[in-house]
Design a protein around this motif. Sequence first.
Motif, mmCIF file in Angstrom:
data_model
loop_
_atom_site.group_PDB
_atom_site.id
_atom_site.type_symbol
_atom_site.label_atom_id
_atom_site.label_comp_id
_atom_site.label_asym_id
_atom_site.label_seq_id
_atom_site.Cartn_x
_atom_site.Cartn_y
_atom_site.Cartn_z
ATOM 1 N N GLU A 114 -73.837 -23.094 94.240
ATOM 2 C CA GLU A 114 -74.179 -23.709 92.949
ATOM 3 C C GLU A 114 -75.629 -24.181 92.926
ATOM 4 O O GLU A 114 -76.327 -24.026 91.928
ATOM 5 C CB GLU A 114 -73.252 -24.887 92.661
ATOM 6 C CG GLU A 114 -71.856 -24.490 92.283
ATOM 7 C CD GLU A 114 -70.986 -25.688 91.942
ATOM 8 O OE1 GLU A 114 -71.407 -26.857 92.138
ATOM 9 O OE2 GLU A 114 -69.867 -25.460 91.467
ATOM 10 N N THR A 122 -75.392 -26.024 84.318
ATOM 11 C CA THR A 122 -75.274 -27.374 83.774
ATOM 12 C C THR A 122 -74.057 -28.084 84.347
ATOM 13 O O THR A 122 -73.152 -27.429 84.876
ATOM 14 C CB THR A 122 -75.149 -27.324 82.241
ATOM 15 O OG1 THR A 122 -73.911 -26.656 81.915
ATOM 16 C CG2 THR A 122 -76.327 -26.607 81.597
ATOM 17 N N PRO A 123 -73.980 -29.422 84.213
ATOM 18 C CA PRO A 123 -72.788 -30.140 84.677
ATOM 19 C C PRO A 123 -71.504 -29.602 84.046
ATOM 20 O O PRO A 123 -70.472 -29.515 84.716
ATOM 21 C CB PRO A 123 -73.067 -31.586 84.251
ATOM 22 C CG PRO A 123 -74.559 -31.693 84.257
ATOM 23 C CD PRO A 123 -75.043 -30.345 83.779
ATOM 24 N N GLU A 124 -71.560 -29.201 82.782
ATOM 25 C CA GLU A 124 -70.373 -28.661 82.117
ATOM 26 C C GLU A 124 -69.943 -27.334 82.752
ATOM 27 O O GLU A 124 -68.753 -27.101 82.985
ATOM 28 C CB GLU A 124 -70.638 -28.456 80.614
ATOM 29 C CG GLU A 124 -70.875 -29.733 79.843
ATOM 30 C CD GLU A 124 -72.309 -30.281 79.987
ATOM 31 O OE1 GLU A 124 -73.233 -29.544 80.422
ATOM 32 O OE2 GLU A 124 -72.492 -31.470 79.686
ATOM 33 N N LEU A 125 -70.924 -26.476 83.045
ATOM 34 C CA LEU A 125 -70.600 -25.202 83.681
ATOM 35 C C LEU A 125 -70.091 -25.410 85.102
ATOM 36 O O LEU A 125 -69.171 -24.731 85.550
ATOM 37 C CB LEU A 125 -71.820 -24.278 83.679
ATOM 38 C CG LEU A 125 -72.237 -23.738 82.312
ATOM 39 C CD1 LEU A 125 -73.559 -22.983 82.413
ATOM 40 C CD2 LEU A 125 -71.152 -22.859 81.722
ATOM 41 N N ARG A 126 -70.687 -26.373 85.820
ATOM 42 C CA ARG A 126 -70.199 -26.695 87.174
ATOM 43 C C ARG A 126 -68.739 -27.134 87.137
ATOM 44 O O ARG A 126 -67.941 -26.719 87.977
ATOM 45 C CB ARG A 126 -71.055 -27.786 87.810
ATOM 46 C CG ARG A 126 -72.421 -27.345 88.248
ATOM 47 C CD ARG A 126 -73.230 -28.521 88.811
ATOM 48 N NE ARG A 126 -74.602 -28.164 89.017
ATOM 49 C CZ ARG A 126 -75.119 -27.783 90.184
ATOM 50 N NH1 ARG A 126 -74.352 -27.748 91.246
ATOM 51 N NH2 ARG A 126 -76.378 -27.456 90.278
ATOM 52 N N GLU A 127 -68.398 -27.961 86.154
ATOM 53 C CA GLU A 127 -67.017 -28.439 86.026
ATOM 54 C C GLU A 127 -66.071 -27.279 85.731
ATOM 55 O O GLU A 127 -64.985 -27.200 86.312
ATOM 56 C CB GLU A 127 -66.946 -29.478 84.906
ATOM 57 C CG GLU A 127 -65.582 -30.123 84.775
ATOM 58 C CD GLU A 127 -65.550 -31.174 83.675
ATOM 59 O OE1 GLU A 127 -64.583 -31.164 82.898
ATOM 60 O OE2 GLU A 127 -66.502 -31.980 83.595
ATOM 61 N N ARG A 128 -66.480 -26.384 84.848
ATOM 62 C CA ARG A 128 -65.644 -25.223 84.534
ATOM 63 C C ARG A 128 -65.452 -24.345 85.766
ATOM 64 O O ARG A 128 -64.345 -23.862 86.035
ATOM 65 C CB ARG A 128 -66.259 -24.421 83.391
ATOM 66 C CG ARG A 128 -66.126 -25.134 82.052
ATOM 67 C CD ARG A 128 -66.909 -24.489 80.947
ATOM 68 N NE ARG A 128 -66.514 -23.113 80.686
ATOM 69 C CZ ARG A 128 -67.167 -22.315 79.853
ATOM 70 N NH1 ARG A 128 -68.233 -22.752 79.203
ATOM 71 N NH2 ARG A 128 -66.752 -21.074 79.658
ATOM 72 N N GLU A 129 -66.534 -24.132 86.523
ATOM 73 C CA GLU A 129 -66.444 -23.343 87.754
ATOM 74 C C GLU A 129 -65.495 -24.004 88.757
ATOM 75 O O GLU A 129 -64.712 -23.329 89.416
ATOM 76 C CB GLU A 129 -67.827 -23.156 88.375
ATOM 77 C CG GLU A 129 -68.725 -22.201 87.629
ATOM 78 C CD GLU A 129 -68.287 -20.760 87.760
ATOM 79 O OE1 GLU A 129 -67.696 -20.388 88.797
ATOM 80 O OE2 GLU A 129 -68.541 -19.987 86.823
ATOM 81 N N ARG A 131 -62.942 -25.971 88.111
ATOM 82 C CA ARG A 131 -61.561 -25.765 87.642
ATOM 83 C C ARG A 131 -61.067 -24.363 87.974
ATOM 84 O O ARG A 131 -59.920 -24.176 88.380
ATOM 85 C CB ARG A 131 -61.462 -26.031 86.138
ATOM 86 C CG ARG A 131 -61.459 -27.504 85.778
ATOM 87 C CD ARG A 131 -60.962 -27.760 84.355
ATOM 88 N NE ARG A 131 -61.654 -26.997 83.333
ATOM 89 C CZ ARG A 131 -62.704 -27.411 82.630
ATOM 90 N NH1 ARG A 131 -63.187 -28.625 82.823
ATOM 91 N NH2 ARG A 131 -63.256 -26.640 81.712
#
Length: 145
Positions: A114, A122-129, A131
């Motif tokens: 990452e 982005t933090p949002e994409l990191r969170e989705r990844e 999950r």
Amino acid sequence: MRYMMIVKASEESESGALPTEQELAEMTAYNEQLAKAGVMLDANGLLSSSEGARVTFAGKGETTVVDGPFTETKELIAGYWILEVASREEAIEWARRVPFGPGGQVEVRRVATEDDFGDALTPELREREQRLREAEEQRRDELAR
């Protein structure tokens, strides 16, 4: 660090020729060494490109599919290992031990993390990844039961 050791295809592997019993025994012994050292995360051989296809992207939603075999053997891979090691040097040392004869070739490449993607991840994409990884791990655990 994770490294992928990529086995380059050859005319022999592309011909569909499978390894001999001796070659399989040597490869199994090598894989056992990797497992015993606790560095092997995954490993697989690939069948010839005649069993595959290439998907080329021309534009948004436009693709072309070409069935194998593919003529440029030097551009193909025949297998891989994914290792978790402390350094590039350790990955190279493991690659040097692969039981290949003259002409065999293994490419060693670091697997991106990452952090390699910087601010674009982005933090949002990191969170989705995250999950997705957790869901995949759960699926593997369920299949293993």
